[in-house]
Design a protein around this motif. Sequence first.
Motif, PDB file in Angstrom:
ATOM      1  N   LYS A 134      -4.893   7.093  -0.159  1.00  0.00           N
ATOM      2  CA  LYS A 134      -4.405   5.824  -0.869  1.00  0.00           C
ATOM      3  C   LYS A 134      -4.081   6.010  -2.436  1.00  0.00           C
ATOM      4  O   LYS A 134      -4.894   6.213  -3.008  1.00  0.00           O
ATOM      5  N   LEU A 150      -4.809  12.927   3.216  1.00  0.00           N
ATOM      6  CA  LEU A 150      -4.375  11.427   3.356  1.00  0.00           C
ATOM      7  C   LEU A 150      -5.249  10.784   2.174  1.00  0.00           C
ATOM      8  O   LEU A 150      -6.458  10.839   2.204  1.00  0.00           O
ATOM      9  N   GLU A 182       0.702  -1.322  -0.153  1.00  0.00           N
ATOM     10  CA  GLU A 182      -0.046  -0.160  -0.119  1.00  0.00           C
ATOM     11  C   GLU A 182       1.066   1.223   0.065  1.00  0.00           C
ATOM     12  O   GLU A 182       1.959   1.349   0.556  1.00  0.00           O
ATOM     13  N   TYR A 226       0.724   5.578   0.740  1.00  0.00           N
ATOM     14  CA  TYR A 226      -0.264   6.606   0.954  1.00  0.00           C
ATOM     15  C   TYR A 226       0.447   7.850   0.706  1.00  0.00           C
ATOM     16  O   TYR A 226       1.653   8.120   0.938  1.00  0.00           O
ATOM     17  N   TYR A 227      -0.426   8.836   0.201  1.00  0.00           N
ATOM     18  CA  TYR A 227       0.497  10.396  -0.020  1.00  0.00           C
ATOM     19  C   TYR A 227      -0.346  11.232   1.185  1.00  0.00           C
ATOM     20  O   TYR A 227      -1.605  11.230   1.019  1.00  0.00           O
ATOM     21  N   ILE A 228       0.452  11.946   1.826  1.00  0.00           N
ATOM     22  CA  ILE A 228       0.003  13.015   3.010  1.00  0.00           C
ATOM     23  C   ILE A 228       0.520  14.240   2.393  1.00  0.00           C
ATOM     24  O   ILE A 228       1.732  14.383   2.437  1.00  0.00           O
TER      25      ILE A 228
END
Length: 119
Positions: free
Chosen positions: A40, A38, A28, A30-32
């Motif tokens: 996925k 946030l 997985e 994720y970009y924050i």
Amino acid sequence: MFFLFLWLQTPYLVNLMLAGYDDESGAELYYIDHLASLVKVPFAADGYGGYFTLSIMDRYHRKDMKPEEGYELMKKCVREIHKRLIVNLPNFKVQMVDKNGIKDLPVISAKKLALEETN
């Protein structure tokens, strides 16, 4: 007093890509962003190079890619960055995250890409 302290400091804007592996759902990413949003994502890029590479990843990324195919996709992205970005970095560190942990892949360098293009 706390709010006054925040205004006096130099602010930092930080974006974060967080990768991991779950036994049930697999790998997985994720970009924050700097506002704490946030999401996925199947792939991500950041910075000025991201403007050029996101379209390449959007075109060529597949969910069922093998690690070798993913590495070749990274090389396409680096080629595009070298072609279009004014400031070229000579080396790009590449890492893969899977169920066995984090693995360093061979560095993608401008010199290696140039040798491949001549062959």
